[in-house]
Design an enzyme around this catalytic site. Structure first.
Site, PDB file in Angstrom:
ATOM      1  N   ASP A  53      10.759  52.556 -13.246  1.00  0.00           N
ATOM      2  CA  ASP A  53      10.254  52.099 -14.543  1.00  0.00           C
ATOM      3  C   ASP A  53       9.513  50.768 -14.379  1.00  0.00           C
ATOM      4  OD1 ASP A  53       9.936  52.105 -17.292  1.00  0.00           O
ATOM      5  OD2 ASP A  53      12.072  52.256 -17.751  1.00  0.00           O
ATOM      6  N   ASP A  87       7.628  57.508 -24.195  1.00  0.00           N
ATOM      7  CA  ASP A  87       8.984  57.280 -24.703  1.00  0.00           C
ATOM      8  C   ASP A  87       9.201  58.022 -26.016  1.00  0.00           C
ATOM      9  OD1 ASP A  87       9.952  55.761 -22.683  1.00  0.00           O
ATOM     10  OD2 ASP A  87       9.607  53.840 -23.658  1.00  0.00           O
TER      11      ASP A  87
HETATM   12  C1  DGJ Z   1      11.707  52.588 -20.781  1.00  0.00           C
HETATM   13  C2  DGJ Z   1      11.655  54.024 -20.371  1.00  0.00           C
HETATM   14  O1  DGJ Z   1      10.453  54.599 -20.746  1.00  0.00           O
HETATM   15  C3  DGJ Z   1      12.863  54.744 -20.951  1.00  0.00           C
HETATM   16  O2  DGJ Z   1      12.786  56.116 -20.665  1.00  0.00           O
HETATM   17  C4  DGJ Z   1      14.108  54.134 -20.388  1.00  0.00           C
HETATM   18  O3  DGJ Z   1      14.189  54.375 -19.016  1.00  0.00           O
HETATM   19  C5  DGJ Z   1      14.124  52.654 -20.664  1.00  0.00           C
HETATM   20  N1  DGJ Z   1      12.920  52.003 -20.259  1.00  0.00           N
HETATM   21  C6  DGJ Z   1      15.290  51.995 -19.971  1.00  0.00           C
HETATM   22  O4  DGJ Z   1      15.295  50.639 -20.134  1.00  0.00           O
END
Ligand code: DGJ
Length: 744
Positions: free
Chosen positions: A482, A552
């Site tokens: 990430d 997301d």
């Molecule tokens: C942002 C990501 O896009 C989410 O899927 C998740 O992993 C969060 N970060 C975790 O902090």
């Protein structure tokens, strides 16, 4: 993935990223003999010609030509003193007035460069035919190589430039783009992909008018979330799925980028693609070569659909997406189901449920690390990649081993480029933090700063985060990588005062150094590129990553649009796609479980919810859908994509179909996302099938009864293509998935 293909991909990759290397310094002489250089694929041609003053011109990109030599005669109509035709690589100071791809300050302070043809070579590399055109400046010992890799059967041409300084002093690169493409038509319609966090890859079409339109990013990390470095350009008419001339392109670069589209006073369109030069002057020392990132191009004479299929084939078959042949396990990700709130019991119950539903992997997301600054929220802990022993006393191996004992693979989340101000790492290494060298007040986003990847020590650390995480258990098969903020204040504590503008490029080069080391050490680990959702959906990162998290936003309705946009440039095999809970955590939207599965099954299927909140009936549906997906997965991942109805078009529904290369099986998805009126049906013509064959049509994921009157019947391919199927999907969030198997 077969080892041979993997090694070939690695060999190609190591040749690709931008880097400086020593050049030979033999003198080069311009050869002004007129000649034609054709870069051809099975169905397309790109034509360059050498003009009588040695200039390299860009003459044509389009349908395959039988004979490109007539372009040679064009030179006699060209006026060398007033250039109307576009050059193949436009320089400041050449005979051109269009936007320059190359603008440099030579070692003597001269701002001009005029490139002339020296020679060219044609070689094979794997399945690609590589044409390299050597150019040199008319005054200074300064060279450019234009490299065009043609992938014949995919109809893709990958272009980049290599810039060499043989002068006695430094050359400052101000613009150093990868390639120019010029097109001539009456009208140009640009489709771009972008939007916002949680609305990535939305599609926007506009007619280009006189002047310059730019798709660009200055964000460096999660650089592509708001604007994707890709486009579809339709000539003379708005973009259509099945008809019309379309040029599509994408830049493989994980940092600041700029794709610009200039319609000039001759109504010629010049496309320029590459690294964004904004604030990014790059010093090229004597003897060094700068290799720019690849631009991936395709031409289709049959609309957007064929352009996408070309790009998908290239991505899957020629290393565009890492290890695209590998099966992608269905998974349960812990994020939306547990967030930071878990312990071994919570995780083991999730694993039990995942195994019970037939999923193939469990992924532990954020929240497993940090002891002095435990990561129980986004407030702290990034950088301290030790297992939080208060939360997981048995370590990661206890959870990973448990998953494996239940027949699942195990994956884990990291965010190795980032650092929380509240972390042991911040105390130990303030010298690693982007912007700390400026002495200015530091800003945070999501309570975090960024590590300076231009620094080789930081690259070692980031590699170490990956490596050490892998060592937490022998059972780790998957890493979710990430990156949750972008660069606002710039500043590298590592680079010198006179090198600060090189930070942007050096950060991305540093990232690629780390990716390469990881792939050498861990060729088989599945890696997901995530950056606050879709901040790394681009072919620079995808070379090293098996998949990307496109957003997301897990609301199935929004995902119909996000995945539809993404599918124009990127194949389903990279598209992580999860079933989450309702009301959706991002949108509040409520969609039926079947609709959520039907949407997620068109990509790499996963679930991201707390399974214990599902009823027995819902679990039974999920079990059945997951089993069905596993059977259909080869077609969905590797079939040809035919988009049958756009969610942006009239009707409030969308439909797409994957067809196996030999046309023996197809899987078709249809989603209705608004009430459409009582007597309206979704009319779908199943382009992509073989008109000569017969297909049995069967609905899967059926909840009550099949929606189509022809359930189980055998239809001729011709009927399905010409008449199609009329589906009575009229209510909001109704959907259907069909399998079509050839019976003869
Ligand atoms: C942002 C990501 O896009 C989410 O899927 C998740 O992993 C969060 N970060 C975790 O902090």
């Amino acid at each position: 993935m077969k080892k041979f293909t993997l090694l070939l991909a690695m060999a190609l990759l190591s040749a690709v990223p931008t880097s400086a290397k020593k050049a030979k310094s033999e003198p080069l002489t311009i050869d002004p003999t007129p000649r034609v250089i054709e870069i051809a694929t099975d169905r397309t041609s790109m034509v360059l010609t050498v003009d009588e003053d040695g200039s390299l011109m860009f003459d044509y990109y389009g349908k395959k030509l039988d004979d490109p030599t007539p372009f040679l005669s064009k030179k006699s109509y060209r006026r060398v003193d007033f250039c109307t035709d576009p050059m193949a690589y436009i320089t400041q100071g050449g005979r051109e007035q269009r936007q320059a791809s190359l603008a440099v300050t030579h070692s003597d302070g001269d701002l001009n460069t005029k490139l002339g043809y020296v020679s060219h070579t044609v070689d094979s590399r794997g399945s690609a035919v590589v044409t390299t055109v050597q150019l040199t400046d008319s005054k200074m010992p300064f060279d450019v190589r234009l490299v065009y890799e043609a992938y014949p059967s995919q109809d893709v041409i990958v272009a980049h430039s290599e810039i060499t300084n043989r002068e006695t002093g430094d050359v400052r690169l101000r613009n150093y783009f990868s390639a120019n493409i010029s097109l001539t038509a009456d009208r140009y319609y640009l489709t771009q992909f972008g939007g916002a966090w949680a609305r990535e890859m939305s599609m926007f079409e506009s007619e280009l008018t006189r002047g310059i339109k730019s798709i660009s990013s200055q964000k460096q990390v999660r650089a592509v979330q708001l604007e994707n470095p890709s486009f579809m350009l339709s000539l003379n008419r708005p973009l259509d799925e099945n008809t019309g001339e379309v040029v599509a392109g994408a830049l493989a670069w994980s940092g600041n980028f700029d794709l610009s589209f200039e319609v000039d006073d001759f109504d010629i369109l010049n496309i320029r693609a590459g690294i964004n030069p904004y604030s990014a002057e790059y010093t090229l020392h004597t003897g060094e070569t700068f290799i720019t990132p690849d631009v991936i191009l395709t031409y289709s004479g049959e609309g957007a659909g064929e352009a996408s299929r070309n790009l998908h084939d290239w991505a899957r078959e020629c290393g565009g997406v890492y290890d695209a042949e590998n099966a992608c396990p269905t998974l349960l990700n812990s994020w939306e189901g547990a967030y930071f709130d878990f312990d071994p019991t919570v995780l083991k119950h999730m694993i039990d449920d995942a195994a019970d539903m037939g999923l193939e992997m469990f992924v532990l997301d954020d929240g497993w690390f940090g002891n002095e600054f435990p990561r129980n929220s986004t407030k702290q802990g990034l950088g301290d990649w030790q297992v939080n022993l208060a939360k997981l006393p048995g370590g990661i191996d206890e959870i990973a081993s448990y998953a494996v004992s239940k027949g699942l693979k195990f994956g884990i989340w990291i965010e190795p480029e980032m650092i929380s101000p509240r972390s042991e790492l911040a105390r130990k290494h303030p010298d690693w933090v982007v912007g700390r060298n400026t002495g200015r007040e530091m800003t945070t986003t999501r309570n975090q700063w960024i590590l300076d990847l231009s620094n080789p020590e930081v690259q070692d650390f980031v590699f170490g985060v990956f490596d050490n995480t892998m060592k937490l258990s022998p059972h780790i098969s998957y890493i979710k990588w990430d990156a949750n903020r972008h660069v606002e204040n710039t500043g590298s504590p590592y680079l010198g005062a006179d090198e600060q503008s090189m930070f942007w490029v050096k950060y991305t080069q540093g990232l690629y150094n780390v990716y390469k080391r990881i792939r050498e050490a861990y060729p088989d680990v599945i890696i997901q590129a995530c950056a606050s959702g879709g901040g790394r959906v681009e072919y620079g990162a995808l070379r090293y990553n098996d998949e990307a998290w496109t957003s997301d936003n897990t609301d199935a309705r929004t995902r119909v649009f996000i995945q539809y946009g993404t599918s124009h440039i990127y194949p389903s095999v990279m598209m992580g796609s999860h079933v989450s809970t309702v009301p959706n955590h991002q949108t509040g939207g409520i969609t039926p479980l079947k609709f959520r599965f039907d949407v997620a099954m068109s990509g790499r299927l996963g679930m991201e919810l707390q399974p214990k909140h599902l009823s027995d009936k819902e679990k039974a549906f999920a079990r059945n859908a997951i089993a069905t997906y596993k059977q259909l997965r080869p077609t969905i991942m590797h079939g040809d994509l035919y988009r049958l109805h756009s969610p942006y078009e009239k009707g409030n529904y969308a439909s797409l179909m994957y067809v196996e290369k030999d046309k023996s099986r197809a899987v078709m998805f249809t989603y209705c996302f608004e009430y459409r009126g009582r007597d309206t049906v979704c009319r779908l013509k199943l382009t992509g099938l073989d008109p000569e064959r017969k297909y049995r049509l069967r609905e899967v994921n059926v909840e009550d009864k099949p929606v189509f009157w022809g359930e189980g019947m055998v239809f001729s391919g011709e009927y399905l293509i010409d008449e199609g199927v009329n589906l009575p999907l009229t209510k909001r969030y109704t959907s259907a998935v069909f399998v079509l198997e050839a019976v003869e």
